[in-house]
Enzyme design. Sequence first.
Site, mmCIF file in Angstrom:
data_model
loop_
_atom_site.group_PDB
_atom_site.id
_atom_site.type_symbol
_atom_site.label_atom_id
_atom_site.label_comp_id
_atom_site.label_asym_id
_atom_site.label_seq_id
_atom_site.Cartn_x
_atom_site.Cartn_y
_atom_site.Cartn_z
ATOM 1 N N ASN A 9 -12.486 -11.632 -16.337
ATOM 2 C CA ASN A 9 -12.910 -12.801 -15.568
ATOM 3 C C ASN A 9 -11.866 -13.034 -14.480
ATOM 4 O OD1 ASN A 9 -13.587 -15.328 -14.611
ATOM 5 N ND2 ASN A 9 -13.109 -16.417 -16.511
ATOM 6 N N LYS A 11 -11.879 -15.204 -12.191
ATOM 7 C CA LYS A 11 -11.768 -16.623 -11.795
ATOM 8 C C LYS A 11 -11.734 -16.730 -10.266
ATOM 9 C CE LYS A 11 -9.575 -17.515 -16.199
ATOM 10 N NZ LYS A 11 -8.707 -18.339 -17.015
ATOM 11 N N HIS A 96 -17.393 -21.917 -19.777
ATOM 12 C CA HIS A 96 -15.951 -21.641 -19.807
ATOM 13 C C HIS A 96 -15.189 -22.969 -19.857
ATOM 14 C CE1 HIS A 96 -11.972 -20.380 -18.490
ATOM 15 N NE2 HIS A 96 -12.298 -19.187 -18.955
ATOM 16 N N GLU A 98 -12.758 -24.032 -18.249
ATOM 17 C CA GLU A 98 -12.347 -24.636 -16.967
ATOM 18 C C GLU A 98 -13.448 -25.525 -16.382
ATOM 19 O OE1 GLU A 98 -10.757 -20.986 -15.423
ATOM 20 O OE2 GLU A 98 -9.112 -21.159 -16.837
ATOM 21 N N GLU A 165 -12.759 -18.818 -27.282
ATOM 22 C CA GLU A 165 -11.574 -18.939 -26.436
ATOM 23 C C GLU A 165 -10.850 -20.250 -26.745
ATOM 24 O OE1 GLU A 165 -11.772 -16.424 -22.697
ATOM 25 O OE2 GLU A 165 -12.806 -18.266 -22.221
ATOM 26 N N GLY A 171 -4.422 -18.644 -20.509
ATOM 27 C CA GLY A 171 -3.452 -18.669 -19.426
ATOM 28 C C GLY A 171 -2.074 -19.142 -19.839
ATOM 29 N N SER A 204 -5.178 -15.178 -23.377
ATOM 30 C CA SER A 204 -3.940 -14.384 -23.289
ATOM 31 C C SER A 204 -4.065 -12.991 -23.910
ATOM 32 C CB SER A 204 -2.761 -15.153 -23.895
ATOM 33 O OG SER A 204 -2.547 -16.354 -23.178
#
Length: 243
Positions: A9, A11, A96, A98, A165, A171, A204
């Site tokens: 991904n 992003k 996701h 985010e 996730e 991240g 990660s």
Amino acid sequence: MRKPVIAGNWKMHMTCSQAKEYLEVFLPLINATPLDRDLVIAPPFTAISTVSVESCGTRLELSSQNVHWEDDGAFTAEISPLMLLEHKVKYAIVGHSEPRKYFSESDEQINLRAKSAQSHGLIPIVCVGESDKQRESSETERVIRRQVEQGLEDLDPKKLVVAYEPIWAIGTGKTCASTEANRICSLIRKWVGFEDLIIQYGGSVKAENIDELMSMSDIDGVLVGGSSLNPINFARIANFKST
Ligand code: PGA
């Protein structure tokens, strides 16, 4: 038989010229990758056409980073499934953490996106996961079960990928222990009630931990952010060693 899906991904990274340079390095590195896994990249919308053209004739598949539930209309900043199909996109990431966090995406909206994807022949990659606060207060299972029940309602599990996730692992460099990630993935499989459901782990993932993660019984692939931005690192992940 569950075929692992290894997805990068990107992003909000990669211009078209950067994507082209990336593929010049990446594509030769997956020439000899075993066919027992699917390889996917999710570029930003502007680079989808470039990646589609440059990877034509290779085994690399495309994913979008989102998809809307309508085919067209007054939905500024959204993307229609028809627009993605024109570029031979196969998967669509939805839910996701985010967009859940920054744009308050709800499980109901995520479910609409995923249903729209499936009805157009796209395979949704539906992301679920708990925050660090929820994990600390022992709410992990309850939160993920709700995301699964509401987000996956009325979906065909044969044309679906679920990505577990944990938000605290995204991240941050803090990977979830492989045994714990495996435990949650097996719970998701049980809740969905479909033995062949493809379940990825994300958070990660890197060259150093991919072999261990992929040796787990219920982890059928990975969704990779940061480490997918470097073609050599992502190729190493794509070339994970199965045990
Ligand atoms: P990360 O991101 O690999 O950089 O942790 C994963 C993701 O957001 O899907």
